[in-house]
Motif scaffolding. Structure first.
Motif, short mmCIF file in Angstrom:
data_model
loop_
_atom_site.label_atom_id
_atom_site.label_comp_id
_atom_site.label_asym_id
_atom_site.label_seq_id
_atom_site.Cartn_x
_atom_site.Cartn_y
_atom_site.Cartn_z
N SER A 99 -72.60 -28.08 22.08
CA SER A 99 -72.95 -29.44 21.70
C SER A 99 -71.90 -30.38 22.27
N TRP A 101 -70.39 -32.52 20.23
CA TRP A 101 -69.45 -32.74 19.11
C TRP A 101 -69.59 -31.64 18.09
N ARG A 103 -70.34 -30.71 14.63
CA ARG A 103 -70.88 -30.82 13.28
C ARG A 103 -71.63 -29.52 13.07
N THR A 105 -74.17 -28.27 12.19
CA THR A 105 -75.60 -28.44 11.97
C THR A 105 -76.33 -27.88 13.16
N THR A 107 -79.21 -28.07 14.41
CA THR A 107 -80.07 -28.94 15.22
C THR A 107 -79.29 -29.77 16.23
N ASP A 108 -77.98 -29.86 16.07
CA ASP A 108 -77.15 -30.60 17.03
C ASP A 108 -76.79 -29.76 18.24
N PHE A 109 -77.10 -28.47 18.20
CA PHE A 109 -76.64 -27.53 19.24
C PHE A 109 -77.79 -27.03 20.09
#
Length: 122
Positions: A99, A101, A103, A105, A107-109
């Motif tokens: 990702s 950044w 976090r 989570t 879904t951010d990756f």
């Protein structure tokens, strides 16, 4: 071709240790945040740890703090997850992903690897 490949999983007794590797190809790994996630049967994918892309800051889920350590070897284009004091509840398939950044989570990756199985059992 962008690819992440996990390795190092296996069967370990409670209290034991393992080191997982996440090796990148097709891109320079330290340009991205790299996260480790895990998924046990019947459960949601859970964020475990992340190392950031700029200053290599590290982040951990509360469930693994003090037991797991994430690190990066830029020369090997690899991120490691050192796991110690393993518990049966750490049993899961472990995945790495990238990702911009950190976090924890899912879904951010993206660019997910295929995972490596970790089983903690006596």
């Amino acid at each position: 071709q962008v690819q992440l490949v996990e390795s190092g999983g296996g069967l370990v007794q409670p209290g034991g240790s393992l080191r997982l590797s996440c090796t990148a190809s097709g891109f320079t790994l330290n340009y991205y945040a790299i996260g480790w996630f895990r998924q046990a049967p019947g459960k949601e994918r859970e964020g475990v740890s992340c190392i950031s892309r700029r200053d290599s800051s590290t982040y951990y889920a509360d469930s693994v703090k003090g037991r797991f350590t994430i690190s990066r070897d830029n020369a090997e284009n690899t991120v490691y997850l050192h796991m110690s004091s393993l518990k049966p509840e750490d049993t899961a398939v472990y995945y790495c992903a990238r990702s911009m950044w950190c976090r924890l989570t899912a879904t951010d990756f993206g660019s997910w690897g295929r995972g490596t199985q970790v089983t903690v059992s006596s």
